[in-house]
Design a protein around this motif. Structure first.
Motif, PDB file in Angstrom:
ATOM      1  N   VAL A 246      -1.165  -2.431   5.154  1.00 36.90           N
ATOM      2  CA  VAL A 246       0.045  -1.707   4.764  1.00 36.90           C
ATOM      3  C   VAL A 246       1.218  -2.662   4.558  1.00 36.90           C
ATOM      4  N   ASP A 247       1.288  -3.754   5.326  1.00 37.70           N
ATOM      5  CA  ASP A 247       2.385  -4.708   5.145  1.00 37.70           C
ATOM      6  C   ASP A 247       2.259  -5.478   3.835  1.00 37.70           C
ATOM      7  N   VAL A 251       4.618  -5.143  -0.167  1.00 36.58           N
ATOM      8  CA  VAL A 251       5.185  -6.232  -0.971  1.00 36.58           C
ATOM      9  C   VAL A 251       4.484  -6.371  -2.314  1.00 36.58           C
ATOM     10  N   LEU A 252       3.206  -6.095  -2.353  1.00 40.53           N
ATOM     11  CA  LEU A 252       2.389  -6.334  -3.551  1.00 40.53           C
ATOM     12  C   LEU A 252       2.917  -5.521  -4.737  1.00 40.53           C
ATOM     13  N   PRO A 253       3.092  -6.155  -5.901  1.00 39.12           N
ATOM     14  CA  PRO A 253       3.585  -5.417  -7.073  1.00 39.12           C
ATOM     15  C   PRO A 253       2.690  -4.235  -7.425  1.00 39.12           C
ATOM     16  N   ARG A 254       3.294  -3.172  -7.922  1.00 42.18           N
ATOM     17  CA  ARG A 254       2.542  -1.954  -8.220  1.00 42.18           C
ATOM     18  C   ARG A 254       1.491  -2.164  -9.307  1.00 42.18           C
ATOM     19  N   ARG A 261      -7.874  -1.163  -4.983  1.00 44.34           N
ATOM     20  CA  ARG A 261      -8.937  -1.370  -3.999  1.00 44.34           C
ATOM     21  C   ARG A 261      -8.378  -1.500  -2.585  1.00 44.34           C
ATOM     22  N   LEU A 262      -7.230  -2.115  -2.452  1.00 42.96           N
ATOM     23  CA  LEU A 262      -6.609  -2.216  -1.137  1.00 42.96           C
ATOM     24  C   LEU A 262      -6.191  -0.841  -0.626  1.00 42.96           C
ATOM     25  N   ILE A 263      -5.651  -0.018  -1.524  1.00 41.13           N
ATOM     26  CA  ILE A 263      -5.270   1.342  -1.130  1.00 41.13           C
ATOM     27  C   ILE A 263      -6.511   2.144  -0.744  1.00 41.13           C
ATOM     28  N   ALA A 264      -7.597   1.948  -1.466  1.00 39.64           N
ATOM     29  CA  ALA A 264      -8.843   2.640  -1.114  1.00 39.64           C
ATOM     30  C   ALA A 264      -9.313   2.236   0.282  1.00 39.64           C
ATOM     31  N   ASN A 265      -9.202   0.957   0.616  1.00 43.46           N
ATOM     32  CA  ASN A 265      -9.575   0.504   1.955  1.00 43.46           C
ATOM     33  C   ASN A 265      -8.673   1.128   3.023  1.00 43.46           C
ATOM     34  N   LEU A 310      -0.347   4.369   9.864  1.00 41.34           N
ATOM     35  CA  LEU A 310      -0.300   5.692   9.246  1.00 41.34           C
ATOM     36  C   LEU A 310       1.130   6.104   8.922  1.00 41.34           C
ATOM     37  N   GLY A 311       2.040   5.890   9.871  1.00 40.47           N
ATOM     38  CA  GLY A 311       3.423   6.287   9.633  1.00 40.47           C
ATOM     39  C   GLY A 311       4.070   5.524   8.489  1.00 40.47           C
ATOM     40  N   LYS A 312       3.847   4.217   8.446  1.00 37.16           N
ATOM     41  CA  LYS A 312       4.446   3.406   7.384  1.00 37.16           C
ATOM     42  C   LYS A 312       3.800   3.705   6.045  1.00 37.16           C
ATOM     43  N   ALA A 313       2.476   3.924   6.045  1.00 33.92           N
ATOM     44  CA  ALA A 313       1.782   4.205   4.787  1.00 33.92           C
ATOM     45  C   ALA A 313       2.244   5.530   4.187  1.00 33.92           C
ATOM     46  N   VAL A 314       2.492   6.523   5.017  1.00 33.02           N
ATOM     47  CA  VAL A 314       3.027   7.795   4.509  1.00 33.02           C
ATOM     48  C   VAL A 314       4.422   7.571   3.942  1.00 33.02           C
ATOM     49  N   ARG A 315       5.238   6.825   4.659  1.00 33.04           N
ATOM     50  CA  ARG A 315       6.600   6.560   4.189  1.00 33.04           C
ATOM     51  C   ARG A 315       6.609   5.846   2.845  1.00 33.04           C
ATOM     52  N   LEU A 316       5.647   4.960   2.633  1.00 34.95           N
ATOM     53  CA  LEU A 316       5.570   4.200   1.382  1.00 34.95           C
ATOM     54  C   LEU A 316       4.841   4.954   0.272  1.00 34.95           C
ATOM     55  N   GLY A 317       4.341   6.144   0.577  1.00 33.18           N
ATOM     56  CA  GLY A 317       3.611   6.918  -0.426  1.00 33.18           C
ATOM     57  C   GLY A 317       2.198   6.451  -0.652  1.00 33.18           C
TER      58      GLY A 317
END
Length: 390
Positions: A246-247, A251-254, A261-265, A310-317
């Motif tokens: 999540v960190d 930072v990683l560009p959209r 693949r990282l989001i899938a993981n 989980l909390g940060k990932a929800v906040r970041l969408g």
């Protein structure tokens, strides 16, 4: 038994449990303050700084101290209290000399984690020494030994070994370095590659990660002869990995090609976290998938790391809102493990001492520590994320 009597009995059992945990950790017993009236991040930070009143007394450069102080830096950013920044800077200056040299060994990844503090200190102070010291870590990453498919070894002394937690030691720093200093082409690709390679080797069918993988298959901890992995799903090693995901994604560009693949993981881990969350406490077990074992126990640092993720990932969408409920339950569960002692100082209970990859019973028998730095650090960074969203 009458319902009211049952509730009273349960409250009494809970009180005895808290007292026992405190006494086992060498801490005077006390009653937890109401969560709504206490800034628990500051309480834990201030208690720790009281116990270690100078940066020199806090100890040498290390990954656990680096993460705790990154949490202190987040508290500084929220409160504006300069004493927090001064403490972080004082600690960094014990290792960064007047010429910007970093006087520590980088034979393994762990000492790379505090590099994120160097980037933050350079941004806050403009002192070029901190950028120079961060460049030392960046240069070491470029020459650091790797597996045949590009994963950074846990240590230069453990050929071919990938540990689930090691990705947090270097990859968030590297991504932040790339963003801060225009080095994104290398930094983003390398951070993403390490996360993907490590996850590929360690993920199990249940969505959790094993502690370690050995490309050569001959590590002292006894890799599986087919998969070359260890055999246990340890709560904290998976927590380090999920926080790294999540960190770096923050930072990683959209438009980065590895982002999907990282989001899938991340989704794979999130589903597993929801599945294995202990329903009564909201925490997670030391061996995550063995909650049916009466000798197993819920561990605080890993639970804080899962909650942070989980909390940060929800906040970041990055995750759907459903996981906010899982994170909130985890947050309440971790807060239940933070109490004030008779001296008025906050204590974080039930954090596992560190361990290398090993067998099932070794994980269960690790000591349950009070105010272990893993627990202190994970709590502060988690609480800063979760309280931002309240």
């Amino acid at each position: 038994m009458h319902t009211r009597a049952v509730r009273a009995a349960r409250r009494l059992v809970t009180a005895f449990a808290v007292v026992g945990a405190l006494l086992a950790g060498g801490v005077s017993a006390a009653t937890p303050a109401p969560a709504s009236t206490v800034d628990w991040s500051r309480a834990v930070v201030d208690a720790t700084l009281t116990r270690f009143p100078t940066p020199a007394s806090f100890g040498e450069w290390s990954h656990t101290r680096g993460l705790f102080l990154y949490g202190v830096y987040q508290v500084y950013r929220r409160t504006g209290e300069k004493r927090y920044l001064d403490y972080v800077r004082g600690w960094a200056d014990l290792t960064v000399d007047a010429e910007g040299r970093l006087n520590t060994s980088l034979t393994q990844q762990n000492p790379m984690l505090p590099g994120s503090l160097l980037i933050a200190l350079h941004a806050e102070t403009g002192d070029v020494r901190y950028r120079k010291a961060a460049e030392v870590i960046r240069a070491r990453i470029a020459e650091y030994p790797r597996t045949s498919d590009g994963g950074m070894w846990y240590s230069s002394l453990t050929p071919g070994e990938l540990w689930a937690d090691s990705v947090y030691m270097a990859q968030p720093f590297l991504a932040r370095y790339g963003k801060a200093y225009g080095d994104g082409k290398y930094a983003y690709d390398e951070a993403a590659r390490n996360l993907l390679v490590t996850f590929k080797h360690l993920v199990a069918p249940n969505g959790l990660l094993f502690h370690a993988y050995d490309e050569n298959g001959d590590a002292s901890w006894g890799p599986d002869p087919v998969t070359h992995t260890s055999s246990v799903h340890w709560v904290r090693t998976i927590g380090w990995h999920s926080m790294a995901l999540v960190d770096v994604l923050e930072v990683l560009p959209r438009n980065h090609p590895d982002r999907p693949r990282l989001i899938a993981n991340l989704h794979t881990l999130a589903r597993a976290f929801a599945r294995f969350q202990e329903p009564r406490t909201g925490r997670w077990f030391q061996v995550v998938d063995r909650g049916d074992d009466p000798d197993n126990w819920t561990e605080t640092s890993g639970s804080a790391m899962y909650t942070y993720t989980l909390g940060k990932a929800v906040r970041l969408g990055l995750l759907p809102h459903y996981y906010d409920t899982v994170a909130r339950k985890g947050h309440r569960g971790v807060l239940a493990k933070v109490v004030k002692g008779a001296d008025g100082l906050a204590n974080v209970l039930d954090t596992s001492e560190g361990t290398h990859p090993s067998d099932y019973q070794t994980y269960l028998s690790r000591r349950r520590m009070t105010n272990d730095l893993h627990g202190l650090a994970a709590f502060v960074v988690m609480n800063e994320v979760l309280t931002q969203r309240m």
